[in-house]
Design a protein around this motif. Structure first.
Motif: not given
Length: 242
Positions: A85-86, A90-91, A100-102, A149-151
Motif C-alpha cells: 500500500d505504501q 509513494r508512486f 485525498g484522491h487515493i 508502474t513497472s517500478s
C-alpha cells in the motif's frame, strides 16, 4: 269524395316524408364528407428520427491497483499488505496525484490450507488481495504515469490486473451539453421531415408527439477509451399540411 281527400292526404304525407329524407341524405352526406376530410387530415403525418453525436474528452479516471501477498502468519501478511500500500501511494504521489484522491479497500484474506482438498499444500498458508484506487480528474496525468508502474514490480509489488480491475475513463459533464444536443437532434429530425414533405408535395406542420431517447456514452474505440462518443436519438411525429 271522401276517398279522393284521403288520397290527397296520403300523397301529401309521402311528399313531405320524401323531402325530409332528401334533406337527411344531403345533411348526412355533408357530415360524412366533413368526417372524411378530418380523417384525411389527421392521417397525414410523418414520423422521423433525429440524431446528435459529439466526441468529448473524459474528465474523470478510476485507476485501480489490485495486488496480492502471501505469508505463513497473519502478522507477516498484514506487514506485506502495508508495504505494498505504501509503495503504491509513494508512486502516485511522486507522479503529482493528491493523497485525498487515493483510497484502499479492505483486504480479502484466504486460508489456503482450509480450502485444500487433497494434493500438495501451497508453500504459504495465507493469501490476501487488496485494491488501492486512484480517483482523479487528471486524465492526462494518469495516461503519462501508466508506463511507470513497472517500478512497482521491481519493488516486489505483485499487481494482478484483470477484467474486473481495469482502468475506467468517465465523462461526467453530460448535463451541461444535454440541451444543445437535444436541440441538434430535434433540428435533424425536422430536416428529415422537411425532405419527406417536399417529396410528397406537403409542408411540415406542428409536432404531434415527440420522444427523447436515452443518452449513450461509449468509448470512441478500444484504443482511445479517454475519448467518448455521446449520442442521443429523438423520435418526432410531425403533421403534414398542403
Amino acid at each position: 269524395m271522401v276517398k279522393s281527400s284521403r288520397s290527397i292526404v296520403i300523397l301529401g304525407s309521402a311528399v313531405v316524408l320524401g323531402g325530409l329524407l332528401a334533406l337527411g341524405l344531403v345533411g348526412g352526406g355533408s357530415y360524412i364528407k366533413q368526417a372524411a376530410d378530418v380523417w384525411q387530415q389527421s392521417s397525414r403525418n410523418v414520423t422521423v428520427r433525429g440524431l446528435a453525436e459529439r466526441e468529448v474528452a473524459a474528465d474523470l479516471v478510476l485507476w485501480p491497483f489490485n495486488y496480492s501477498v502471501s505469508a505463513n502468519s497473519l502478522s507477516d501478511l498484514e506487514q506485506q499488505l502495508s508495504n505494498n500500500d505504501q509503495a503504491i501511494r509513494r508512486f502516485l504521489e511522486s507522479q503529482g496525484f493528491e493523497p485525498g484522491h487515493i483510497s484502499t479497500t479492505p483486504p480479502r484474506i484466504t486460508d489456503q490450507f482450509s480450502n485444500l482438498y487433497g494434493g500438495q499444500r501451497p508453500d504459504e498458508r495465507y493469501r490476501a488481495e487488496a485494491t488501492l484506487l486512484l480517483r482523479s480528474p487528471d486524465v492526462e496525468g494518469v495516461m503519462q504515469a501508466m508506463p511507470g508502474t513497472s517500478s512497482l514490480v521491481r519493488q516486489g509489488v505483485l499487481l494482478s490486473p484483470s477484467y474486473e480491475y481495469q482502468t475506467e475513463f468517465l465523462f461526467t459533464g453530460l448535463e451541461a451539453i444535454k440541451p444543445e444536443m437535444i436541440a441538434e437532434a430535434t433540428a435533424d429530425a425536422r430536416n428529415a421531415a422537411q425532405q419527406f414533405a417536399e417529396d410528397s408535395g406537403s409542408q411540415v406542420g406542428q409536432i404531434r408527439q415527440a420522444t427523447q431517447g436515452y443518452f449513450s456514452i461509449d468509448d470512441l474505440d478500444s484504443y482511445t477509451p479517454h475519448i467518448k462518443r455521446v449520442r442521443v436519438v429523438t423520435t418526432i411525429d410531425y403533421a403534414l399540411k398542403d
